[in-house]
Design an enzyme around this catalytic site. Structure first.
Site, mmCIF file in Angstrom:
data_model
loop_
_atom_site.group_PDB
_atom_site.id
_atom_site.type_symbol
_atom_site.label_atom_id
_atom_site.label_comp_id
_atom_site.label_asym_id
_atom_site.label_seq_id
_atom_site.Cartn_x
_atom_site.Cartn_y
_atom_site.Cartn_z
ATOM 1 N N ALA A 161 -20.529 -31.172 -12.994
ATOM 2 C CA ALA A 161 -19.539 -32.040 -13.626
ATOM 3 C C ALA A 161 -19.488 -33.350 -12.850
ATOM 4 O O ALA A 161 -19.769 -33.384 -11.651
ATOM 5 C CB ALA A 161 -18.179 -31.360 -13.598
ATOM 6 N N GLY A 169 -21.576 -27.144 -12.525
ATOM 7 C CA GLY A 169 -21.644 -27.045 -13.982
ATOM 8 C C GLY A 169 -23.068 -27.074 -14.514
ATOM 9 O O GLY A 169 -23.343 -26.547 -15.598
ATOM 10 N N GLU A 173 -24.181 -23.641 -14.305
ATOM 11 C CA GLU A 173 -23.445 -22.860 -15.319
ATOM 12 C C GLU A 173 -24.020 -23.064 -16.721
ATOM 13 O O GLU A 173 -24.010 -22.141 -17.531
ATOM 14 C CB GLU A 173 -21.953 -23.222 -15.261
ATOM 15 C CG GLU A 173 -21.330 -22.686 -13.968
ATOM 16 C CD GLU A 173 -19.929 -23.206 -13.702
ATOM 17 O OE1 GLU A 173 -19.766 -24.440 -13.605
ATOM 18 O OE2 GLU A 173 -19.012 -22.387 -13.598
ATOM 19 N N GLU A 214 -18.836 -25.643 -5.942
ATOM 20 C CA GLU A 214 -17.463 -26.074 -6.270
ATOM 21 C C GLU A 214 -16.479 -25.854 -5.128
ATOM 22 O O GLU A 214 -15.609 -26.689 -4.881
ATOM 23 C CB GLU A 214 -16.968 -25.356 -7.534
ATOM 24 C CG GLU A 214 -17.583 -25.871 -8.834
ATOM 25 C CD GLU A 214 -18.844 -25.123 -9.261
ATOM 26 O OE1 GLU A 214 -19.524 -24.507 -8.399
ATOM 27 O OE2 GLU A 214 -19.153 -25.152 -10.458
HETATM 28 C C1 HXC Z 1 -21.095 -37.724 -10.201
HETATM 29 C C2 HXC Z 1 -23.127 -37.655 -9.153
HETATM 30 C C3 HXC Z 1 -23.087 -36.248 -9.123
HETATM 31 C C4 HXC Z 1 -21.962 -35.579 -9.694
HETATM 32 C C5 HXC Z 1 -24.912 -36.889 -8.184
HETATM 33 N N1 HXC Z 1 -24.270 -38.007 -8.550
HETATM 34 N N2 HXC Z 1 -24.211 -35.802 -8.491
HETATM 35 N N3 HXC Z 1 -22.131 -38.382 -9.678
HETATM 36 N N4 HXC Z 1 -20.984 -36.376 -10.207
HETATM 37 N N5 HXC Z 1 -21.844 -34.255 -9.752
HETATM 38 C C6 HXC Z 1 -24.688 -39.405 -8.375
HETATM 39 C C7 HXC Z 1 -24.499 -39.858 -6.928
HETATM 40 O O1 HXC Z 1 -23.174 -40.235 -6.697
HETATM 41 C C8 HXC Z 1 -25.462 -41.011 -6.860
HETATM 42 O O2 HXC Z 1 -24.879 -42.137 -7.490
HETATM 43 C C9 HXC Z 1 -26.616 -40.557 -7.757
HETATM 44 O O3 HXC Z 1 -26.088 -39.520 -8.576
HETATM 45 C C10 HXC Z 1 -27.760 -39.956 -6.928
HETATM 46 O O4 HXC Z 1 -27.226 -38.938 -6.100
HETATM 47 P P1 HXC Z 1 -27.454 -38.915 -4.517
HETATM 48 O O5 HXC Z 1 -26.376 -38.092 -3.934
HETATM 49 O O6 HXC Z 1 -27.618 -40.302 -3.960
HETATM 50 O O7 HXC Z 1 -28.868 -38.177 -4.446
HETATM 51 P P2 HXC Z 1 -29.366 -37.136 -3.343
HETATM 52 O O8 HXC Z 1 -29.041 -37.609 -1.959
HETATM 53 O O9 HXC Z 1 -30.793 -36.866 -3.694
HETATM 54 O O10 HXC Z 1 -28.506 -35.797 -3.593
HETATM 55 C C11 HXC Z 1 -28.600 -35.149 -4.861
HETATM 56 C C12 HXC Z 1 -27.503 -34.063 -4.949
HETATM 57 C C13 HXC Z 1 -26.136 -34.695 -4.615
HETATM 58 C C14 HXC Z 1 -27.805 -32.927 -3.986
HETATM 59 C C15 HXC Z 1 -27.545 -33.513 -6.387
HETATM 60 O O11 HXC Z 1 -25.949 -35.856 -5.446
HETATM 61 C C16 HXC Z 1 -24.967 -33.785 -4.831
HETATM 62 O O12 HXC Z 1 -24.669 -32.914 -3.993
HETATM 63 N N6 HXC Z 1 -24.260 -33.977 -5.930
HETATM 64 C C17 HXC Z 1 -23.037 -33.224 -6.230
HETATM 65 C C18 HXC Z 1 -23.371 -31.839 -6.688
HETATM 66 C C19 HXC Z 1 -22.121 -31.016 -6.913
HETATM 67 O O13 HXC Z 1 -21.287 -30.830 -5.989
HETATM 68 N N7 HXC Z 1 -21.971 -30.504 -8.123
HETATM 69 C C20 HXC Z 1 -20.787 -29.720 -8.534
HETATM 70 C C21 HXC Z 1 -19.747 -30.588 -9.176
HETATM 71 S S1 HXC Z 1 -18.316 -29.691 -9.586
HETATM 72 P P3 HXC Z 1 -24.888 -43.603 -6.806
HETATM 73 O O14 HXC Z 1 -24.117 -44.427 -7.750
HETATM 74 O O15 HXC Z 1 -24.284 -43.425 -5.465
HETATM 75 O O16 HXC Z 1 -26.355 -43.927 -6.762
HETATM 76 C C22 HXC Z 1 -18.720 -28.934 -11.033
HETATM 77 C C23 HXC Z 1 -17.600 -28.180 -11.683
HETATM 78 C C24 HXC Z 1 -17.970 -27.631 -13.031
HETATM 79 O O17 HXC Z 1 -19.804 -29.012 -11.508
HETATM 80 C C25 HXC Z 1 -16.784 -27.030 -13.738
HETATM 81 C C26 HXC Z 1 -15.804 -28.007 -14.244
HETATM 82 C C27 HXC Z 1 -14.664 -27.404 -14.999
#
Ligand code: HXC
Length: 257
Positions: free
Chosen positions: A63, A108, A111, A131
């Protein structure tokens, strides 16, 4: 930002495309995927679907954290329910969905892969439920579908530590069925989808429905359902065509009737 659909014969390839955010889902992207799920479900010319992400780095990184961060409980609930609607839509779709996990499938993103019927991955894929590291539980089905797929112990480890699994570990625990070099992922996923698409659509849909019931109802009820779909199959053209083709030593051509 978009969710593209391409056709390869009876197979639809759905690509989540928001590359500036690793294909993470904001509300607009979620709604677009839900719309595509509904359209494809009612298209009887589509017999199998492949779900993948744009590019080679991410299936979907979950998400959108920036959008989620300012939500209150009511908005968070709607956001959670939108993700659930996609999972339910894939589950109740007549066609099997195959997730081609082409990189990160986190939160997500993982998921959405779990909501599909089958998962295959690229060698650079990483799957996880991080999460809890963000102060929230998984919210698009992970707490329910992951234990059903990989068992409660491994699911608990993934959901409680937030650890990311590389493709080889995901393969070992049955989270994905196969791992391919990046360039070979989509061709292999599409080939699997074509194999399904060549089978009887009526039998494939009935099988999917029965398998989905396996985790929801007592065994006796599941077997009753199986007995019913088996009997009903003998009222289809597909059953006649499949068995006639076998006797005539030719490939069956199924109509889904
Ligand atoms: C918003 C995201 C994002 C996310 C990546 N980006 N994941 N933006 N939401 N979930 C964006 C970054 O901010 C960045 O934008 C660009 O994508 C590239 O990501 P980087 O972090 O610079 O790349 P990298 O270092 O290669 O790392 C990749 C990654 C990391 C490991 C995927 O981005 C990461 O850990 N992302 C979050 C993953 C996460 O925690 N997902 C769970 C979310 S909660 P900029 O603008 O800085 O270039 C969820 C809940 C679901 O999913 C249920 C809801 C009800």
């Amino acid at each position: 930002m978009a969710v593209h659909v391409e056709r390869d014969g009876a197979v639809a390839i759905v690509t989540m495309s928001r590359p500036e955010a690793m294909n993470a889902f904001n509300t607009e992207q979620l709604q677009a995927l839900l719309d595509r799920v509904r359209e494809l479900s009612s298209d009887s010319t589509v017999r199998a679907v492949v779900l993948t992400g744009e590019g080679k780095r991410a299936f979907a990184a979950g998400a959108d954290i920036s959008e989620m961060s300012s939500k209150g409980p009511a908005e968070a609930r709607r956001f959670g329910e939108l993700g659930h609607a996609i999972g339910r839509g894939i589950g109740s779709a007549p066609q099997p969905w195959i997730a081609a996990v082409n990189g990160y499938a986190l939160g997500g993103g993982c998921e959405m892969a779990l909501a599909c019927d089958i998962r295959v991955a690229s060698e650079n894929a990483q799957l996880g439920q991080p999460e809890v590291t963000l102060g929230i539980p998984a919210g698009w089905g992970g707490t329910q579908r992951l234990p059903r797929l990989v068992g409660p112990g491994i699911a608990a480890e993934m959901l409680l530590t937030g650890r990311r699994l590389k493709a080889d570990e995901a393969l070992r625990i049955g989270l994905v069925n196969a791992v391919y070099p990046s360039d070979e992922l989509l061709p292999n996923a599409t080939e699997m989808a074509q194999t399904i698409a060549n089978n009887s659509p009526a039998a494939v849909t009935a099988t999917k429905q029965a398998m989905r019931l396996a985790f929801d109802v007592p065994l006796a009820d599941g077997l009753t359902f199986e007995a019913q779909i088996f009997a009903l199959a003998f009222d289809t053209q597909d059953q006649k065509e499949g068995m006639t083709a076998f006797a005539e030593k030719r490939s069956a051509k199924f109509s889904g009737e």
